[in-house]
Design an enzyme around this catalytic site. Structure first.
Site, PDB file in Angstrom:
ATOM      1  N   GLU A 116      46.984  64.914  30.067  1.00  0.00           N
ATOM      2  CA  GLU A 116      46.499  66.093  29.355  1.00  0.00           C
ATOM      3  C   GLU A 116      44.990  66.113  29.508  1.00  0.00           C
ATOM      4  OE1 GLU A 116      47.927  66.030  25.328  1.00  0.00           O
ATOM      5  OE2 GLU A 116      49.953  65.483  25.967  1.00  0.00           O
ATOM      6  N   ASP A 131      39.883  68.547  16.248  1.00  0.00           N
ATOM      7  CA  ASP A 131      39.583  67.227  16.786  1.00  0.00           C
ATOM      8  C   ASP A 131      38.699  66.415  15.849  1.00  0.00           C
ATOM      9  OD1 ASP A 131      40.936  67.523  19.293  1.00  0.00           O
ATOM     10  OD2 ASP A 131      39.365  68.925  19.884  1.00  0.00           O
TER      11      ASP A 131
END
Length: 256
Positions: A46, A57
């Site tokens: 990924e 994140d």
């Protein structure tokens, strides 16, 4: 057959997927790291395309995105780098990022570029499912791309079944609703959540992510899914020592 579908057809368990940020630590490291990960035994990659406001994140991946942007990474640059992807990498590759850069690039242009370089699918966490179904699903299909949706402990069974119907690769099962980087703690409630999803007999395989940081948490995740996704722990390791030797050592710890 899409490489992602073939992977899950050929391998039913212990699939190891690694996330890292394109253009980090150095702008030209994207394909080098991909090669090193494949050689070290990764099943799936990924590659994150950085964005200035990565709200899902944690600090480690936020910092990698900031550095990548400062290095000059953009979608245009990434697709230039990925022109060599399929001459150097054979395993499935996903692009992962936020919807804003994809919209600015143009969804059709983005999907076409993915297909041209050999990217197999995308994970766009903030792309609403309804918008995908109404406006973008046919474009993804046109270019043979899997679109991966995320499920959290709060996702209703009705929505999970809808996600399963729209999915053509695997379902990304988040271990928690927190941002990335929090270590996985498999409590009774987490086990109940994993077991509930596993027991729904969905048509798509499951991959568990968020908090997978060592062999023990990888094995725990694999007890409930086809495999697990490691992101923050790997990006952190690149911070400490961005060398082929350190990538190999990192991977060996999960394959022991």
């Amino acid at each position: 057959m899409n490489r992602i579908n073939k992977l899950f057809q050929d391998k039913k368990s212990n699939i190891l997927s690694i996330y890292y940020t394109a253009g980090f630590p150095g702008l030209e490291d994207t394909l080098k790291i991909a090669e090193e990960l494949e050689q070290a035994g990764a099943d799936l990659l990924e590659i994150g395309f950085p964005y200035s406001d990565p709200v899902a994140d944690g600090p480690v991946i936020q910092a990698s995105s900031k550095q990548a942007l400062e290095n000059g990474m953009s979608l245009k640059t990434l697709f230039k780098q990925l022109k060599e992807l399929r001459s150097r990498i054979s395993i499935p590759v996903l692009l992962m990022g936020y919807v804003n850069p994809m919209l600015q690039f143009g969804v059709e242009n983005f999907c076409q570029a993915c297909a041209e370089v050999g990217v197999d699918g995308c994970i766009v966490p903030d792309l609403p499912m309804t918008e995908y179904e109404l406006y973008y699903q046919e474009t993804f299909k046109k270019y043979g791309l899997c679109n991966i949706f995320l499920v959290t402990p709060q996702t209703s069974e009705e929505r999970i079944h809808k996600i399963d119907a729209l999915t053509t690769g695997f379902i990304y099962l988040l271990s928690s609703s927190a941002t990335t980087g929090k270590n996985l703690e498999v409590s009774q409630s987490t086990e109940a959540y994993f077991s509930r999803i596993k027991g729904m007999n969905l048509k798509n395989p499951l991959m568990i992510g968020f908090g997978i940081h060592n062999k023990a948490t990888f094995d725990q995740a694999c007890a409930y899914a086809s495999g697990a996704i490691i992101g923050t722990a790997f990006v952190k390791s690149l911070n400490e020592s961005p060398s082929k030797k350190s990538v190999t050592a990192f991977m060996e710890a999960f394959r022991a």
